[in-house]
Design a protein around this motif. Sequence first.
Motif, PDB file in Angstrom:
ATOM      1  N   LYS A  14       0.828  -1.224   0.000  1.00 16.05           N
ATOM      2  CA  LYS A  14       0.000   0.000   0.000  1.00 16.05           C
ATOM      3  C   LYS A  14       0.860   1.271   0.000  1.00 16.05           C
ATOM      4  CE  LYS A  14      -1.838  -1.440   3.810  1.00 16.05           C
ATOM      5  NZ  LYS A  14      -1.513  -2.772   4.230  1.00 16.05           N
ATOM      6  N   ASP A  33      -0.419   5.050   9.207  1.00 16.57           N
ATOM      7  CA  ASP A  33       0.600   4.667  10.195  1.00 16.57           C
ATOM      8  C   ASP A  33       1.554   5.825  10.495  1.00 16.57           C
ATOM      9  OD1 ASP A  33      -0.389   2.129  10.514  1.00 16.57           O
ATOM     10  OD2 ASP A  33       1.110   1.145   9.264  1.00 16.57           O
ATOM     11  N   ARG A 117       6.126  -4.755  12.391  1.00 16.50           N
ATOM     12  CA  ARG A 117       4.712  -5.123  12.486  1.00 16.50           C
ATOM     13  C   ARG A 117       4.440  -6.028  13.692  1.00 16.50           C
ATOM     14  NH1 ARG A 117       5.674  -5.043   6.697  1.00 16.50           N
ATOM     15  NH2 ARG A 117       4.360  -3.466   5.743  1.00 16.50           N
TER      16      ARG A 117
END
Length: 168
Positions: A14, A33, A117
């Motif tokens: 993305k 984010d 992550r």
Amino acid sequence: MNNIYLIGFMGAGKTAVARTLEEITNRSRYDTDDLIVEREGKSISEIFEEKGEDYFRKVEREVVSSLTNQESRIVACGGGVIKSEENVKELKRGGRVVFLYASPETVLERVSRNDRRPLLEGKKNLSDIKAMMDERMSLYEKAYDIRIDVDGKSLEEIAKEIMEKVEV
Ligand code: S3P
């Protein structure tokens, strides 16, 4: 409204696709984010560790809201934004929601390279990634207007395909 929102599982590309779209279209680009990190002054991993996922989702919710009231933006959304129905409603109202689908194999290859992550800690293997993707797939399906399969395609090819399909 004519914003373009990129959704999809972690590692679908993305952020990279949003950068390419920014170059091609000259529209301004945002990343949920990045905005969360900026707001909190902490990395995503630190936020998860110190404050927990519910807190992260709350901040994410506010950030998503702030990205639906102006025009012509390209927004790369964190993989979990679709967990909130309010997020999905607002994204749909704000423009076109584009789902980038990468196979579990592609996701694994990409996420193996970094530690950014927290939800994938200890889960960087095909069966755990498949299970997480399966769990989320119905949410992505409910949320998207356009689906793009990204395996084997260059960033430019993906960006071109998006611009052909979004018609905004
Ligand atoms: C998450 C995806 C991440 C980030 C956080 C949670 C998720 O973003 O928002 O770690 O729940 O899928 P990317 O999809 O950009 O990695």
